[in-house]
Design a protein around this motif. Sequence first.
Motif, short mmCIF file in Angstrom:
data_model
loop_
_atom_site.label_atom_id
_atom_site.label_comp_id
_atom_site.label_asym_id
_atom_site.label_seq_id
_atom_site.Cartn_x
_atom_site.Cartn_y
_atom_site.Cartn_z
N SER A 193 0.70 -1.27 0.02
CA SER A 193 0.06 -0.13 -0.08
C SER A 193 0.85 1.19 -0.18
N PRO A 194 0.41 2.42 -0.77
CA PRO A 194 1.13 3.64 -0.76
C PRO A 194 1.22 4.43 0.63
N LYS A 195 0.23 3.73 1.44
CA LYS A 195 0.18 4.32 2.69
C LYS A 195 1.24 3.64 3.84
N GLU A 196 1.72 2.64 3.38
CA GLU A 196 2.94 2.25 4.22
C GLU A 196 4.07 2.92 4.18
N ALA A 197 4.91 3.30 5.16
CA ALA A 197 6.27 4.09 5.36
C ALA A 197 7.17 2.99 4.62
N VAL A 198 7.54 3.00 3.20
CA VAL A 198 8.69 2.07 3.03
C VAL A 198 8.97 2.49 1.64
N TYR A 199 10.44 2.36 1.51
CA TYR A 199 10.88 2.55 0.12
C TYR A 199 11.87 1.27 -0.46
N PHE A 200 11.90 1.10 -1.74
CA PHE A 200 12.45 0.06 -2.36
C PHE A 200 13.55 0.64 -3.40
N GLY A 201 14.61 -0.34 -3.33
CA GLY A 201 15.75 -0.22 -4.44
C GLY A 201 16.81 -1.25 -4.11
N GLY A 216 22.08 5.28 -8.14
CA GLY A 216 22.15 5.09 -9.48
C GLY A 216 21.19 3.87 -9.97
N ALA A 217 20.79 2.91 -9.03
CA ALA A 217 19.85 1.90 -9.67
C ALA A 217 18.52 2.36 -9.47
N GLY A 218 18.32 3.61 -8.90
CA GLY A 218 16.88 4.10 -8.68
C GLY A 218 16.28 3.52 -7.31
N TYR A 219 15.38 4.43 -6.88
CA TYR A 219 14.61 4.08 -5.65
C TYR A 219 13.35 4.37 -5.92
N VAL A 220 12.41 3.96 -5.10
CA VAL A 220 10.94 4.42 -5.10
C VAL A 220 10.47 4.46 -3.56
N LEU A 221 9.51 5.79 -3.45
CA LEU A 221 9.00 5.97 -2.44
C LEU A 221 7.68 5.69 -2.41
N SER A 222 7.19 5.30 -1.28
CA SER A 222 5.64 5.19 -1.30
C SER A 222 5.17 6.72 -1.00
N LYS A 223 3.90 7.19 -1.18
CA LYS A 223 3.37 8.34 -0.89
C LYS A 223 3.65 8.72 0.67
N GLU A 224 3.42 7.73 1.75
CA GLU A 224 3.50 7.98 2.94
C GLU A 224 5.06 8.28 3.32
N ALA A 225 5.83 7.77 2.59
CA ALA A 225 7.48 8.00 2.54
C ALA A 225 7.72 9.23 2.20
N LEU A 226 7.16 9.72 1.33
CA LEU A 226 7.31 11.16 0.44
C LEU A 226 6.69 12.18 1.58
N ASN A 232 8.35 15.95 7.74
CA ASN A 232 9.10 15.73 9.04
C ASN A 232 10.61 15.65 8.83
N GLY A 233 11.09 15.18 7.58
CA GLY A 233 12.54 15.07 7.56
C GLY A 233 13.25 16.46 7.34
N ILE A 234 13.13 17.05 5.93
CA ILE A 234 13.74 18.07 5.56
C ILE A 234 13.65 19.27 6.42
N PRO A 235 12.53 19.73 6.95
CA PRO A 235 12.55 20.96 8.09
C PRO A 235 13.16 20.54 9.38
N SER A 236 13.38 19.19 9.75
CA SER A 236 14.04 19.00 10.98
C SER A 236 15.41 19.32 11.14
N GLY A 237 16.03 19.58 9.81
CA GLY A 237 17.52 19.81 9.84
C GLY A 237 18.30 18.38 10.00
N LYS A 238 17.79 17.32 10.16
CA LYS A 238 18.41 15.75 10.41
C LYS A 238 18.65 15.47 8.91
N VAL A 257 12.82 9.25 9.90
CA VAL A 257 11.30 9.68 9.95
C VAL A 257 10.47 8.14 9.83
N GLY A 258 11.19 6.98 10.22
CA GLY A 258 10.48 5.80 10.16
C GLY A 258 10.15 5.11 8.99
N VAL A 259 10.85 5.40 7.98
CA VAL A 259 10.77 4.77 6.76
C VAL A 259 11.52 3.67 6.63
#
Length: 341
Positions: A193-201, A216-226, A232-238, A257-259
Amino acid sequence: MYVFSRKAWYCMVLTILYGAVLLFTNFKYSHYSKYALTSLTRQLGCVCPPKVPPVNDEDRMDQLTPIVFQGEGDPLFHKDDDDTVARQLKQSVRVLCYVMTDQTNLDTKTIHVKNTWTKRCNKVLFISSVTNSTFPTVGVDVGEGRHHLTGKTMKAFQYIYQHHLDDADWFLKADDDTYVILENLRHLLEPYSPKEAVYFGHHFTPYVKQGYHSGGAGYVLSKEALRRLVINGIPSGKCTIDGYGEDRHMGGCMEYVGVRIGNSTDSLGRSRFHCFAPWKHVMGGYPEWYIRYDANGAKYGQDSVSDFAISFHYVPPGFMYVLEYLVYQLRPYGITMADTE
């Protein structure tokens, strides 16, 4: 005995004299021929072809004009094929493809990506440092070069979240020398489900506790991961906003961010995302760093690459079209391929 020795002596002398005559004659005429040829070339100019370095096939593939490739738009192209499942998956597993490029690559590399595999994305964006309305590209106002790849990627995902969040369920990042088989990517993603916090590559192990996926191989984020990345991720400075090593910084941010890392190997443990061109994964010869980083043992050989491979990296522009042919046209007569792994 005396007569025999005398005849032998005469034969030996005659043989020496005959050999000397032949040697002199050969020298004379070969010398004359050389002189005559030299004289002729001085008068007419060199008639011999100039010496040029051999052209490598991969270099030749790097220097080509865009090719019009017969395909989906042609009603006669493989008109008897049944692509019902692929078309259904395209509607139910929507993928936005973000291709990282730069202005200098548009006419030499990116155009060939545009002409081939990206046509099968639900939505495609070519993201560069500057906007090019003709190609077109989206500019994110980050300097070019490897030391700005992280910043470029973070800004790209921010742009996608703000402008295209509802256009897809999964968000693929690929380079302009990566080839992706979208049907196989959707096959991998369908059970999730795109609601899962997961990414593949392609899974690497160092630097991040859970590891990270190769850029380089490419990776794909779910909608929740994005969503988690941008909210949560970018604004945190982490999450490093700029710098070298985009893929491992992305991996650290995903962990923060728990992905979770998704397993992209097939049911037989074979690889689907690939950091190199197909021949490297079949023949081997990996660099030392890859052997240390790879989470699955840096296997190679025909039995280590999935029948449902998704991506290959470092693909020369010309080979984009070769892969189009091999994947979507070439078939062995009399063999019906099974859909199972």
